[in-house]
Design a protein around this motif. Structure first.
Motif, short mmCIF file in Angstrom:
data_model
loop_
_atom_site.label_atom_id
_atom_site.label_comp_id
_atom_site.label_asym_id
_atom_site.label_seq_id
_atom_site.Cartn_x
_atom_site.Cartn_y
_atom_site.Cartn_z
N LEU A 89 26.72 49.17 47.56
CA LEU A 89 27.05 50.00 48.72
C LEU A 89 27.04 49.15 49.99
CD1 LEU A 89 24.84 53.17 48.11
CD2 LEU A 89 27.29 52.95 47.70
N VAL A 90 28.09 49.26 50.78
CA VAL A 90 28.13 48.66 52.12
C VAL A 90 28.46 49.79 53.08
CG1 VAL A 90 29.19 46.98 53.65
CG2 VAL A 90 28.87 46.42 51.23
N GLY A 91 27.49 50.17 53.91
CA GLY A 91 27.70 51.27 54.84
C GLY A 91 27.38 50.85 56.26
N TYR A 92 28.26 51.24 57.19
CA TYR A 92 28.09 50.89 58.60
C TYR A 92 27.72 52.12 59.42
CZ TYR A 92 29.85 50.57 63.40
OH TYR A 92 29.99 50.69 64.75
N SER A 93 26.69 52.01 60.26
CA SER A 93 26.27 53.06 61.19
C SER A 93 26.00 54.36 60.43
CB SER A 93 27.33 53.23 62.29
OG SER A 93 26.86 54.02 63.36
N ILE A 94 26.71 55.45 60.71
CA ILE A 94 26.49 56.68 59.96
C ILE A 94 26.75 56.44 58.47
CG2 ILE A 94 27.58 58.93 59.49
CD1 ILE A 94 27.47 59.47 62.48
N VAL A 114 23.68 47.48 51.12
CA VAL A 114 23.86 46.74 52.37
C VAL A 114 24.03 47.77 53.49
CG1 VAL A 114 25.22 45.05 53.65
CG2 VAL A 114 24.96 44.82 51.15
N ALA A 115 23.06 47.83 54.40
CA ALA A 115 23.11 48.76 55.53
C ALA A 115 23.39 47.97 56.80
CB ALA A 115 21.79 49.51 55.66
N VAL A 116 24.47 48.31 57.47
CA VAL A 116 24.94 47.56 58.64
C VAL A 116 24.78 48.42 59.89
CG1 VAL A 116 26.89 46.33 59.66
CG2 VAL A 116 26.63 46.38 57.17
N SER A 117 24.02 47.92 60.86
CA SER A 117 23.84 48.62 62.15
C SER A 117 23.45 50.07 61.95
CB SER A 117 25.13 48.54 62.99
OG SER A 117 25.34 47.24 63.47
N ALA A 186 10.14 53.37 48.93
CA ALA A 186 10.27 53.57 47.49
C ALA A 186 11.58 53.04 46.92
CB ALA A 186 10.12 55.06 47.17
N ILE A 187 12.49 52.54 47.76
CA ILE A 187 13.77 52.03 47.26
C ILE A 187 13.54 50.82 46.36
CG2 ILE A 187 15.87 50.81 47.97
CD1 ILE A 187 16.13 52.71 50.29
N LYS A 188 14.14 50.84 45.20
CA LYS A 188 14.01 49.73 44.25
C LYS A 188 15.21 48.79 44.30
CE LYS A 188 10.18 51.45 42.63
NZ LYS A 188 8.89 50.84 43.09
N ALA A 189 16.37 49.29 44.72
CA ALA A 189 17.57 48.47 44.77
C ALA A 189 17.40 47.35 45.80
CB ALA A 189 18.79 49.32 45.12
N PRO A 190 17.75 46.11 45.47
CA PRO A 190 17.73 45.05 46.48
C PRO A 190 18.55 45.46 47.69
CG PRO A 190 18.07 44.12 44.30
CD PRO A 190 18.17 45.60 44.14
N THR A 191 18.00 45.24 48.89
CA THR A 191 18.60 45.77 50.10
C THR A 191 18.75 44.68 51.16
OG1 THR A 191 17.68 47.97 49.70
CG2 THR A 191 18.31 47.45 51.97
N LEU A 192 19.94 44.64 51.77
CA LEU A 192 20.21 43.74 52.88
C LEU A 192 20.46 44.57 54.12
CD1 LEU A 192 21.12 41.05 54.30
CD2 LEU A 192 23.41 41.50 53.35
N LEU A 193 19.78 44.23 55.21
CA LEU A 193 19.99 44.87 56.51
C LEU A 193 20.73 43.88 57.41
CD1 LEU A 193 16.36 46.23 57.01
CD2 LEU A 193 18.29 47.38 55.88
N ILE A 194 21.82 44.32 58.03
CA ILE A 194 22.59 43.46 58.93
C ILE A 194 22.69 44.15 60.29
CG2 ILE A 194 24.75 42.22 59.31
CD1 ILE A 194 25.35 42.35 56.37
N TYR A 195 22.37 43.40 61.34
CA TYR A 195 22.47 43.91 62.71
C TYR A 195 23.09 42.85 63.60
CZ TYR A 195 19.18 47.40 61.02
OH TYR A 195 18.59 48.40 60.29
N GLY A 196 23.64 43.30 64.73
CA GLY A 196 24.01 42.38 65.78
C GLY A 196 22.81 42.15 66.68
N ASP A 197 22.76 40.99 67.32
CA ASP A 197 21.60 40.73 68.19
C ASP A 197 21.66 41.58 69.46
OD1 ASP A 197 23.72 39.30 69.28
OD2 ASP A 197 22.63 37.40 69.47
#
Length: 260
Positions: A89-94, A114-117, A186-197
């Motif tokens: 999953l790649v999701g941006y904002s909402i 992958v949660a973006v912003s 409790a999330i087991k799935a490997p997770t990446l958080l991406i943000y702008g500075d």
């Protein structure tokens, strides 16, 4: 564009490329088209299934409030209907909130997140952004017709006259308080958080989010053996309004999804 009947609506989606599936979810008032600059990157070695969420893009609205939980169920139903198995999953904002809820509510369908912003609680937004969200209602519908987001909406919406309705529903969604910190832990799935500075999500909140996932709580050791599977990326010079089309975001997401 393709269509699937799920949960009482006709969900609009598109498929690009071949390989293991990536579900791509847009932000509020957005649509699949906002990802045009990065879809070719994500689709190099993967099949990308980009979805228009309820009331957005080519997906007509239904008489149901917008909620992260319901939209997550919609996307999960599409994954099952298409027989995709586990997806990234790649999701941006909402869309990032929807991706989080799908990972929480349907963990058997998610390989990596992958949660973006996107924040894990309403308090994650800057104060000025919360104030702006509260003002974005039908009262400014005509003013917003001068913006690129309306151009994208008008190009695909089955009922262009529903634009003020969408604004009110988004405002209601953004006004609803939430805090998913207990479920995030409790999330087991490997997770990446991406943000702008210079994101609309507070940087301190991004760090707190990473900590909920067990990230950055201690030294990784010389060989990195003390790290878990989760990661945090901050893109320099990126904002909430540029990151969704930033090739660096797509490449960072791909490296994580591919285990590089």
């Amino acid at each position: 564009m393709l269509h699937a009947e799920v949960n009482g609506m006709v969900l609009n989606y598109a498929r690009y490329g071949e390989g293991s599936p990536i579900i791509l979810l847009h932000g509020g008032l957005g649509a699949i088209g906002m990802f045009e600059p990065i879809i070719p990157i994500l689709a190099r070695d993967h099949e990308v299934i980009a979805v228009d969420l309820q009331g957005h893009g080519g997906t007509a609205d239904i008489p149901r409030p917008l909620s992260f939980e319901a939209m997550a169920d919609d996307v999960a139903a599409l994954v099952v209907q298409l027989d995709l198995g586990k997806v990234d999953l790649v999701g941006y904002s909402i869309g990032g909130g929807v991706a989080m809820r799908m990972t929480i509510q349907h963990p058997d369908l998610v390989h990596r997140l992958v949660a973006v912003s996107a924040p894990f609680s309403r308090a994650g937004w800057h104060k000025e952004n919360l104030e702006g969200m509260a003002r974005t209602t039908h009262d400014v519908a005509d003013y917003l017709k001068e913006m690129p987001l309306y151009t994208l909406y008008a190009a695909h919406a089955p009922r262009v006259q529903d634009w003020p309705v969408l604004l009110d529903k988004i405002a209601e969604l953004n006004a609803r308080d939430y805090d998913w910190s207990a479920e995030i832990r409790a999330i087991k799935a490997p997770t990446l958080l991406i943000y702008g500075d210079w994101d609309a999500v507070r940087m301190a909140h991004a760090v707190d989010f990473f900590a909920l996932l067990g990230g950055g709580l201690h030294d990784a050791l010389w060989d990195g053996s003390a790290m878990n599977a989760n990661r945090l990326a901050v893109l320099p010079g990126a904002t909430h309004y540029t990151i969704f089309a930033d090739p660096r975001m797509a490449e960072t997401a791909l490296a994580f999804i591919d285990g590089r």
